[in-house]
Structure formats: structure tokens, C-alpha cells
Design a protein around this motif. Structure first.
Motif, short mmCIF file in Angstrom:
data_model
loop_
_atom_site.label_atom_id
_atom_site.label_comp_id
_atom_site.label_asym_id
_atom_site.label_seq_id
_atom_site.Cartn_x
_atom_site.Cartn_y
_atom_site.Cartn_z
N GLU A 102 11.76 -7.93 -7.19
CA GLU A 102 12.04 -6.64 -6.54
C GLU A 102 10.72 -5.90 -6.37
N ARG A 103 10.65 -5.14 -5.32
CA ARG A 103 9.49 -4.28 -5.08
C ARG A 103 10.00 -2.85 -4.98
N VAL A 104 9.48 -1.97 -5.80
CA VAL A 104 9.93 -0.58 -5.82
C VAL A 104 8.76 0.36 -5.64
N GLN A 105 9.04 1.51 -5.05
CA GLN A 105 8.02 2.53 -4.89
C GLN A 105 8.21 3.57 -5.97
N ILE A 106 7.14 3.82 -6.73
CA ILE A 106 7.14 4.85 -7.76
C ILE A 106 5.97 5.75 -7.46
N HIS A 125 2.68 -2.16 -12.70
CA HIS A 125 1.97 -2.12 -11.43
C HIS A 125 1.15 -3.39 -11.32
N ILE A 126 1.37 -4.13 -10.26
CA ILE A 126 0.64 -5.36 -10.01
C ILE A 126 0.01 -5.23 -8.64
N GLU A 127 -1.30 -5.29 -8.59
CA GLU A 127 -1.99 -5.18 -7.31
C GLU A 127 -1.86 -6.47 -6.54
N VAL A 128 -1.41 -6.37 -5.30
CA VAL A 128 -1.24 -7.54 -4.43
C VAL A 128 -1.96 -7.23 -3.12
N ASP A 129 -2.99 -8.01 -2.84
CA ASP A 129 -3.77 -7.83 -1.61
C ASP A 129 -3.41 -8.93 -0.63
N ARG A 130 -3.08 -8.52 0.59
CA ARG A 130 -2.87 -9.51 1.65
C ARG A 130 -4.25 -9.98 2.10
#
Length: 134
Positions: A102-106, A125-130
């Protein structure tokens, strides 16, 4: 096939673990998924397609072989699924178990949340860079 590449667990857009993610209408055969993973040059990839019940069949590949589960690719897959289908919990059907991502905005942050096949959850919080495909 559209493969999206991510650097998972990067910090300030530096480093991270590379992962490829493909969400398709229908999964291709194992040998093709393996060849695509090798051609990408990353550590591995996840390939997924939607099941009739709304869950997703997910298959994970390293450069050497199919693997049971891969956390980094699962996190990248959460990003792709939420961008494609909206914010929700997504069930991923694996060979012998399932997991949820799941991806949630906090506030101003987007957080990835997932439950491993063993039932342990990670919520942080896990940083994910495209990044660009090779």
C-alpha cells in the motif's frame, strides 16, 4: 513491455537498491521474464498482472532465477500500482502465499507499507526514486 525502474531505499535521491516493475494485462512466460530481467542489468524485477478478484499475481526474478519474494521490488510495485489504479491496499498473490502492499500519503510524504509473506509488516517512510530504464 513497459518496465519502470526504481532505486528503493535511496537517500536524498542518491544510491538505493535498483528494482524493475512491470504491470501487464497478462504475464508472459518464465523464460521471457528472465531474459527481460537480465537485459535490464538490475538486481531483479517483479512482473504482475491483475486477477479477476482484483488481486495481482506477482512473480519475482533475479538475474539468475525466479525467486519467492523480493522486498525492494514489492515496494516499487506499490508505487506503480498506486499511480496506475489509485491509493489502496493491493494483495499480491505469490506461488505459495500472498502479501499486501500500500502507498499512503501522510502530510507531505508518501509512505510505502507492505506485509511480508511471513506476516511481518513494515510501515515507514521509504524513499523510492524513479530512474531511467537502461
Amino acid at each position: 513491455m513497459d518496465i519502470q525502474c526504481f532505486a528503493v531505499f535511496s537517500h536524498c535521491h542518491v544510491g538505493g537498491n535498483p528494482a524493475g516493475v512491470a504491470v501487464t494485462d497478462k504475464l508472459t512466460n518464465e523464460s521471457e521474464m528472465q531474459c527481460i530481467t537480465v537485459d535490464m542489468g538490475d538486481s531483479g524485477a517483479v512482473f504482475a498482472s491483475r486477477n479477476s478478484d482484483g488481486s495481482f499475481r506477482a512473480r519475482y526474478f533475479s538475474r539468475e532465477s525466479e525467486v519467492v519474494f523480493w522486498k525492494n521490488a514489492t515496494i516499487g510495485q506499490g508505487t506503480v500500482l498506486s499511480e496506475k489504479y489509485g491509493a489502496a491496499k493491493y494483495t499480491l498473490q505469490l506461488d505459495h502465499s500472498s502479501t499486501v502492499v500500500e502507498r499512503v500519503q501522510i502530510n507531505d510524504e508518501l509512505d510505502e507499507r507492505f506485509e511480508s509473506p511471513a506476516g511481518k509488516s513494515a510501515k515507514s517512510h521509504i524513499e523510492v526514486d524513479r530512474r531511467s530504464a537502461q
